[in-house]
Design a protein around this motif. Structure first.
Motif, short mmCIF file in Angstrom:
data_model
loop_
_atom_site.label_atom_id
_atom_site.label_comp_id
_atom_site.label_asym_id
_atom_site.label_seq_id
_atom_site.Cartn_x
_atom_site.Cartn_y
_atom_site.Cartn_z
N LEU A 33 -50.77 -0.73 73.88
CA LEU A 33 -50.74 -0.57 72.42
C LEU A 33 -49.59 -1.36 71.79
O LEU A 33 -49.67 -1.79 70.65
N ARG A 34 -48.48 -1.46 72.55
CA ARG A 34 -47.31 -2.28 72.20
C ARG A 34 -46.44 -1.69 71.11
O ARG A 34 -45.24 -1.59 71.24
N GLN A 70 -64.02 6.49 66.55
CA GLN A 70 -63.20 7.63 66.98
C GLN A 70 -61.76 7.22 67.22
O GLN A 70 -60.83 7.94 66.85
N LEU A 71 -61.57 6.08 67.85
CA LEU A 71 -60.20 5.59 68.09
C LEU A 71 -59.49 5.28 66.78
O LEU A 71 -58.31 5.59 66.61
N MET A 72 -60.21 4.68 65.84
CA MET A 72 -59.60 4.28 64.57
C MET A 72 -59.32 5.46 63.64
O MET A 72 -58.62 5.31 62.65
N ILE A 77 -53.92 3.79 64.90
CA ILE A 77 -54.85 2.98 65.68
C ILE A 77 -55.78 2.26 64.71
O ILE A 77 -56.67 2.87 64.11
N GLY A 78 -55.53 0.98 64.53
CA GLY A 78 -56.41 0.17 63.69
C GLY A 78 -57.46 -0.52 64.53
O GLY A 78 -57.61 -0.25 65.73
N VAL A 80 -57.64 -3.59 65.66
CA VAL A 80 -57.10 -4.42 66.75
C VAL A 80 -56.76 -3.58 67.97
O VAL A 80 -57.14 -3.91 69.11
N LYS A 81 -56.04 -2.47 67.77
CA LYS A 81 -55.67 -1.61 68.90
C LYS A 81 -56.91 -0.96 69.52
O LYS A 81 -57.02 -0.83 70.75
N ALA A 82 -57.86 -0.55 68.68
CA ALA A 82 -59.08 0.06 69.19
C ALA A 82 -59.86 -0.92 70.06
O ALA A 82 -60.37 -0.57 71.13
N VAL A 83 -59.96 -2.17 69.60
CA VAL A 83 -60.66 -3.20 70.37
C VAL A 83 -59.94 -3.45 71.70
O VAL A 83 -60.58 -3.62 72.74
N LYS A 84 -58.61 -3.48 71.69
CA LYS A 84 -57.84 -3.67 72.92
C LYS A 84 -58.16 -2.58 73.94
O LYS A 84 -58.34 -2.85 75.13
#
Length: 227
Positions: A33-34, A70-72, A77-78, A80-84
């Motif tokens: 996630l960084r 669900q992640l977003m 968690i936007g 970009v993070k959800a796709v990662k």
């Protein structure tokens, strides 16, 4: 003062000192996630993701079942993070399948189950795969016979043998998942499988096995004398 950036860097520094094996699931995910948000560190954000799967630790497989939406819905968690996160799941699945491919032999049910396990055990619906094999049990083609509901799939004997003849297959194998996680065959599974086996014997295209995948477990109808 310890900033969010410094907090997020702690797992990274721990990785550099001790290696990935020393990190918890939360710490590993935090590195992916960084960054976090102004009010939530990357570690805390990672804990929220894992908690959404049913627990803070040990529920990594549950991430496969989380959708982008669900992640977003988790603050911080936007897209970009959800796709990662979803790409990380896909990579893990492909790595497991690549390892299993090294020992894959269609005459050995356990190796077939290992190879297809990661791809199929996380599916929410039943999927039936028809594996078309030559006379040396080498894979000619893989064909999806049916994509069912969460409860059942439809398996057409006619469709099975249309594909078998089209590919000039010498042997057949069926493979499907049980979304419940329990690979025990239903009475319908057994009846339909035996019908296809009998038709295959008449057409000289034998059904060599029907493997049912559960959650990290499987049942081979051949091994259990159900064919």
């Amino acid at each position: 003062m310890v900033t969010d950036t410094n907090k997020a860097e702690l797992p990274y520094e721990k990785f550099l000192r001790l290696g990935a094996g020393a990190l918890s699931e939360t710490e590993l995910l935090a590195i992916i996630l960084r960054t976090g948000t102004q009010n939530c560190s990357a570690l805390e954000l990672a804990q929220k993701v894992l908690t959404l799967t049913g627990g803070a630790e040990g529920k990594l497989n549950g991430i496969h079942h989380l959708t982008l939406q669900q992640l977003m819905e988790i603050p911080g968690i936007g897209e970009v993070k959800a796709v990662k996160i979803k790409c990380l799941c896909e990579l893990a699945m492909r790595m497991a399948q690549e390892r299993a491919h090294q020992t894959l032999h269609f005459g050995m049910p356990e190796t077939v189950a290992d190879y297809y396990m990661e791809r199929m055990r996380h599916q929410e619906k039943e999927i039936i795969l028809l594996l078309l094999l030559d006379n040396k049990l080498k894979l000619i083609e893989e064909y999806m016979v049916s994509l069912g509901t969460v409860r059942a799939s439809l398996l057409s004997a006619r469709e099975v043998f249309v594909e078998a003849l089209k590919c000039r297959a010498s042997n057949l194998m069926l493979l499907h998942n049980h979304p419940s996680g329990d690979p025990k065959p239903s009475s319908q599974d057994i009846v339909v499988t035996r019908k296809i086996k009998e038709a295959g014997e008449l057409m000289d295209i034998p059904l060599i096995d029907h493997i049912i995948l559960g959650d990290n477990c499987y049942i081979s109808m051949k091994e259990n004398d159900l064919l």
